[in-house]
Write an enzyme that holds these catalytic residues in place. Structure first.
Site, PDB file in Angstrom:
ATOM      1  N   LYS A 190     -29.942   8.118 -12.304  1.00 38.09           N
ATOM      2  CA  LYS A 190     -30.807   7.769 -13.554  1.00 38.09           C
ATOM      3  C   LYS A 190     -31.971   7.399 -13.236  1.00 38.09           C
ATOM      4  O   LYS A 190     -32.934   7.712 -13.813  1.00 38.09           O
ATOM      5  CB  LYS A 190     -29.900   6.416 -14.003  1.00 38.09           C
ATOM      6  CG  LYS A 190     -30.182   5.723 -15.326  1.00 38.09           C
ATOM      7  CD  LYS A 190     -29.497   4.756 -15.636  1.00 38.09           C
ATOM      8  CE  LYS A 190     -30.068   4.051 -16.563  1.00 38.09           C
ATOM      9  NZ  LYS A 190     -29.378   2.702 -17.291  1.00 38.09           N
ATOM     10  N   GLU A 196     -30.242   6.097  -1.059  1.00 41.67           N
ATOM     11  CA  GLU A 196     -29.184   7.105  -0.609  1.00 41.67           C
ATOM     12  C   GLU A 196     -29.149   8.367  -1.232  1.00 41.67           C
ATOM     13  O   GLU A 196     -29.062   9.523  -0.600  1.00 41.67           O
ATOM     14  CB  GLU A 196     -27.625   6.440  -0.984  1.00 41.67           C
ATOM     15  CG  GLU A 196     -27.483   5.184  -0.405  1.00 41.67           C
ATOM     16  CD  GLU A 196     -27.637   3.863  -1.203  1.00 41.67           C
ATOM     17  OE1 GLU A 196     -28.855   4.019  -1.995  1.00 41.67           O
ATOM     18  OE2 GLU A 196     -27.218   2.895  -1.012  1.00 41.67           O
ATOM     19  N   GLY A 248     -25.410   2.772 -15.703  1.00 43.91           N
ATOM     20  CA  GLY A 248     -24.756   3.639 -14.830  1.00 43.91           C
ATOM     21  C   GLY A 248     -23.361   3.796 -14.671  1.00 43.91           C
ATOM     22  O   GLY A 248     -22.560   5.084 -14.528  1.00 43.91           O
ATOM     23  N   ARG A 249     -22.842   2.649 -14.582  1.00 44.40           N
ATOM     24  CA  ARG A 249     -21.335   2.661 -14.491  1.00 44.40           C
ATOM     25  C   ARG A 249     -20.547   3.124 -16.059  1.00 44.40           C
ATOM     26  O   ARG A 249     -19.282   2.964 -16.029  1.00 44.40           O
ATOM     27  CB  ARG A 249     -20.687   1.277 -14.159  1.00 44.40           C
ATOM     28  CG  ARG A 249     -21.136   0.105 -15.013  1.00 44.40           C
ATOM     29  CD  ARG A 249     -21.075  -1.373 -14.208  1.00 44.40           C
ATOM     30  NE  ARG A 249     -21.653  -2.422 -14.912  1.00 44.40           N
ATOM     31  CZ  ARG A 249     -22.884  -2.650 -14.796  1.00 44.40           C
ATOM     32  NH1 ARG A 249     -23.567  -2.078 -13.712  1.00 44.40           N
ATOM     33  NH2 ARG A 249     -23.416  -3.696 -15.173  1.00 44.40           N
ATOM     34  N   GLU A 334     -19.094  -5.044 -10.962  1.00 40.75           N
ATOM     35  CA  GLU A 334     -20.560  -5.020 -11.137  1.00 40.75           C
ATOM     36  C   GLU A 334     -20.986  -5.620 -12.430  1.00 40.75           C
ATOM     37  O   GLU A 334     -21.974  -6.031 -12.855  1.00 40.75           O
ATOM     38  CB  GLU A 334     -21.248  -3.660 -11.124  1.00 40.75           C
ATOM     39  CG  GLU A 334     -22.507  -3.643 -10.587  1.00 40.75           C
ATOM     40  CD  GLU A 334     -23.093  -2.227 -10.192  1.00 40.75           C
ATOM     41  OE1 GLU A 334     -23.213  -1.315 -11.024  1.00 40.75           O
ATOM     42  OE2 GLU A 334     -23.329  -1.910  -8.873  1.00 40.75           O
ATOM     43  N   HIS A 365       4.117   0.916   0.510  1.00 41.67           N
ATOM     44  CA  HIS A 365       4.263   0.932   1.920  1.00 41.67           C
ATOM     45  C   HIS A 365       3.172   0.410   2.757  1.00 41.67           C
ATOM     46  O   HIS A 365       3.069   0.748   3.867  1.00 41.67           O
ATOM     47  CB  HIS A 365       4.683   2.536   2.347  1.00 41.67           C
ATOM     48  CG  HIS A 365       5.821   2.929   1.935  1.00 41.67           C
ATOM     49  ND1 HIS A 365       7.135   2.815   2.139  1.00 41.67           N
ATOM     50  CD2 HIS A 365       6.087   3.505   0.551  1.00 41.67           C
ATOM     51  CE1 HIS A 365       7.922   3.265   1.298  1.00 41.67           C
ATOM     52  NE2 HIS A 365       7.449   3.828   0.232  1.00 41.67           N
ATOM     53  N   LYS A 494     -30.910  -4.387  -1.204  1.00 42.53           N
ATOM     54  CA  LYS A 494     -31.718  -3.051  -1.269  1.00 42.53           C
ATOM     55  C   LYS A 494     -33.216  -3.497  -0.939  1.00 42.53           C
ATOM     56  O   LYS A 494     -33.643  -2.760   0.129  1.00 42.53           O
ATOM     57  CB  LYS A 494     -31.818  -2.548  -2.766  1.00 42.53           C
ATOM     58  CG  LYS A 494     -30.713  -1.803  -3.270  1.00 42.53           C
ATOM     59  CD  LYS A 494     -31.187  -1.187  -4.457  1.00 42.53           C
ATOM     60  CE  LYS A 494     -29.960  -0.657  -5.395  1.00 42.53           C
ATOM     61  NZ  LYS A 494     -30.511  -0.590  -6.803  1.00 42.53           N
TER      62      LYS A 494
HETATM   63  O1  F6P Z   1     -25.508  -0.346  -7.255  1.00 45.88           O
HETATM   64  C1  F6P Z   1     -26.655  -0.494  -8.388  1.00 45.88           C
HETATM   65  C2  F6P Z   1     -26.612   0.826  -9.076  1.00 45.88           C
HETATM   66  O2  F6P Z   1     -27.868   0.614  -9.954  1.00 45.88           O
HETATM   67  C3  F6P Z   1     -25.646   1.181 -10.054  1.00 45.88           C
HETATM   68  O3  F6P Z   1     -25.581   0.295 -11.291  1.00 45.88           O
HETATM   69  C4  F6P Z   1     -25.781   2.486 -10.138  1.00 45.88           C
HETATM   70  O4  F6P Z   1     -24.561   3.114 -10.948  1.00 45.88           O
HETATM   71  C5  F6P Z   1     -26.186   3.101  -8.869  1.00 45.88           C
HETATM   72  O5  F6P Z   1     -26.896   2.011  -8.385  1.00 45.88           O
HETATM   73  C6  F6P Z   1     -27.039   4.236  -8.958  1.00 45.88           C
HETATM   74  O6  F6P Z   1     -28.240   4.303  -9.377  1.00 45.88           O
HETATM   75  P1  F6P Z   1     -28.876   5.633  -9.991  1.00 45.88           P
HETATM   76  O7  F6P Z   1     -27.995   6.389 -11.021  1.00 45.88           O
HETATM   77  O8  F6P Z   1     -30.152   5.137 -10.416  1.00 45.88           O
HETATM   78  O9  F6P Z   1     -29.391   6.399  -8.583  1.00 45.88           O
END
Ligand code: F6P
Length: 529
Positions: A190, A196, A248-249, A334, A365, A494
């Site tokens: 987003k 990452e 995002g979620r 979250e 199990h 972060k």
């Molecule tokens: O972990 C925090 C967060 O902002 C989540 O809410 C989101 O889904 C994820 O990082 C990824 O964010 P982005 O889509 O901006 O890379």
């Protein structure tokens, strides 16, 4: 007396009451279950009785859940700390009726993006791509990864892979064996700043160039940050954006779901959206006492905040829902893992529970021992389809159902000492040894669970299930008076990671770090090439 106090008093009064005794009421199974579309939710194997349910409903009304529900659907900025509307429901509003955010109908742009996604997905499905790699993390990974796996029987597009972890092992293991000339890389972020995702995206681009692929035509982006996707060199024709009112979620319903659309095709993706939309309509219109997301939320509040059970286990008896517990962890933890109320004051009670779980029967199990005989009570949320996708393996599904039903029964009924003595005696134990052996075989029982049933895990049903959980989390958040739509708790880690990077690299001294971190870094430096 506040609603919370009423509930606490009711809990004290019934804490030791056997759940089985509630079935003296022959109508209990019917009265403590709900139906919405294809879904059937049974919460009769809990210690909730009519008085408790009424008190929980009063608690919900007192928290203005009906008003807040309407505020969400009508685009009010209920995400106060970010001053944003919460309108992921617009992404599945396939009929296109107006949905307003910031004074504008968002549907023309939602439907336009959906049309672009469909045409792109068709191109990819009909073209020469063999593999799709979705690079994203959190909501930009968990939703598509979970749904692509869940809908395996409908998968007739290119293979889909998901890379999320900044650990190089993830991307290395994924790219190994892929053909760079026939792989589409989707960068899902987003913000297009997540460290990452951007690190993995650059690694994927370098891999593609090294192996004869063409990033200019083989990269797509799912992002709200068009300037950043352009800087990365992604052709705007392959950029699919979404607005800030999609968290995002909650984003699998829109562009972030592109890999799912490519996997199962636009038509099946539409069915998935329709499932979500059907749940929205139920949620928005049904009276609270028969509103499935509301009932799920009330059961959650009863167990977590009133009974004090700190965790809940999500137990899908559905191998293809193996990623659902992880997906719900983000959705629930979250969203509702907050320490302050919407007005910024400390929460007077525990907020969201720890959510965890695994697909059955595997979990049986592994960790069910503790669920049955451990000293902590863990409310269990079972789910299962009446029907599997493998008619030739029907006996597997029969066994799966029997196991699922047996677990909720065992949790409720338990096994008394007298019965355990008979079992031990049957095994030839006598005297003190019999008594000892018997005590190890006792099940206290009276452990609550719910069961969600659905006919078949098809795209429509999956859409219903995910939307059901989204709304459940929303209602729990409203009752707890917290903002379920921000996630400030992920920020500090972060920021510190960014400042530690040069220290780990050795470019900056560790001397300003705390002593523990300093010695950890010292060890790492000594053992790193
Ligand atoms: O972990 C925090 C967060 O902002 C989540 O809410 C989101 O889904 C994820 O990082 C990824 O964010 P982005 O889509 O901006 O890379």
């Amino acid at each position: 007396m506040t609603h919370w106090n009423t509930l606490a008093a009711q809990h004290s009064a019934v804490a030791d009451r056997p759940i089985v005794s509630l079935f003296d009421d022959p109508e209990r199974a019917r009265n403590f279950s709900a139906q919405a579309g294809d879904l059937y939710f049974d919460y009769s194997k809990t210690n909730i009785d009519t008085a408790t349910r009424n008190a929980l409903l009063e608690l919900a009304r007192g928290a203005d859940v009906e008003k807040m529900r309407e505020a969400m659907f009508s685009g009010a900025r209920i995400n106060g700390t970010e001053n944003r509307a919460v309108l992921h429901t617009a992404l599945r509003n396939l009929d296109g009726s107006a949905m307003m955010a910031n004074g504008r109908d968002v549907m023309p742009s939602v439907l336009d993006t959906l049309a672009r996604m469909r045409s792109f997905a068709d191109q990819v499905r009909n073209g020469s791509f063999t593999d799709v790699v979705n690079i994203g993390i959190g909501g930009s990974d968990l939703g598509p990864a979970m749904t692509v796996r869940a809908l395996t029987p409908y998968h007739d597009g290119p293979r889909c892979h998901f890379v999320s972890n900044v650990d190089g092992a993830d991307i290395a293991d994924t790219l190994r064996g892929l053909d760079a000339k026939t792989t589409l890389v989707i960068v899902a972020s987003k913000t297009f700043t997540t460290i990452e995702t951007m690190t993995n995206a650059r690694t994927a681009r370098a891999w593609m160039i090294d192996h004869g692929g063409t990033p200019e035509t083989q990269f797509a982006a799912l992002s709200s940050a068009e300037d950043k996707t352009a800087d990365f060199g992604i052709d705007p024709a392959r950029v699919f954006g979404f607005a800030d009112w999609v968290g995002g979620r909650y984003s699998v319903w829109g562009p972030i779901g592109l890999s799912l659309m490519i996997a199962i095709g636009p038509k099946a993706f539409d069915a998935f959206l329709r499932g979500g939309q059907a749940m929205d309509m139920h949620f928005r219109a049904a009276e609270l006492h028969e509103n499935m997301p509301v009932l799920l939320a009330l059961v959650g509040i009863w167990h977590n905040q009133i009974c004090g059970y700190a965790t809940r286990a999500v137990l899908p008896y559905d191998e293809r829902l193996e990623h659902l517990p992880g997906y719900l962890q983000q959705l629930e933890m979250e969203s509702n893992g907050k320490g302050v109320l919407r007005d910024g004051t400390p929460s007077p009670r525990n907020t969201g529970p720890v959510v965890w779980g695994a697909a059955g029967t595997n979990g049986q199990h592994a960790f069910y021992q503790l669920i049955h005989q451990g000293t902590r009570v863990i409310p269990c949320e079972f789910m299962i389809a009446a029907q599997g996708h493998e008619p030739e393996l029907e006996h597997h599904h029969t066994l799966l159902i029997a196991n699922c039903l047996a677990q909720s029964q065992a949790l409720m009924q338990g096994r008394a000492l007298e019965e355990a003595r008979q079992i031990a005696s049957g095994k030839g134990f006598t005297g003190g040894e019999l008594e000892k052996q018997a005590r190890h075989r006792v099940f206290s029982g009276n452990r609550p669970s719910t069961t969600l049933l659905y006919p078949l895990l098809d795209p429509f049903t999956l859409g219903q299930i995910i939307a059901l959980y989204e709304h459940r989390v929303f209602i729990e958040g409203i009752i707890l008076h917290i903002n379920s739509f921000d996630q400030w708790g992920v920020e500090l880690g972060k920021e510190l990671a960014t400042s530690l990077q040069p220290v780990v690299e050795g470019a900056q001294s560790a001397k300003t770090q705390d002593p523990s971190t300093r010695s950890l870094i010292d060890f790492i430096h000594r053992h790193r090439n």
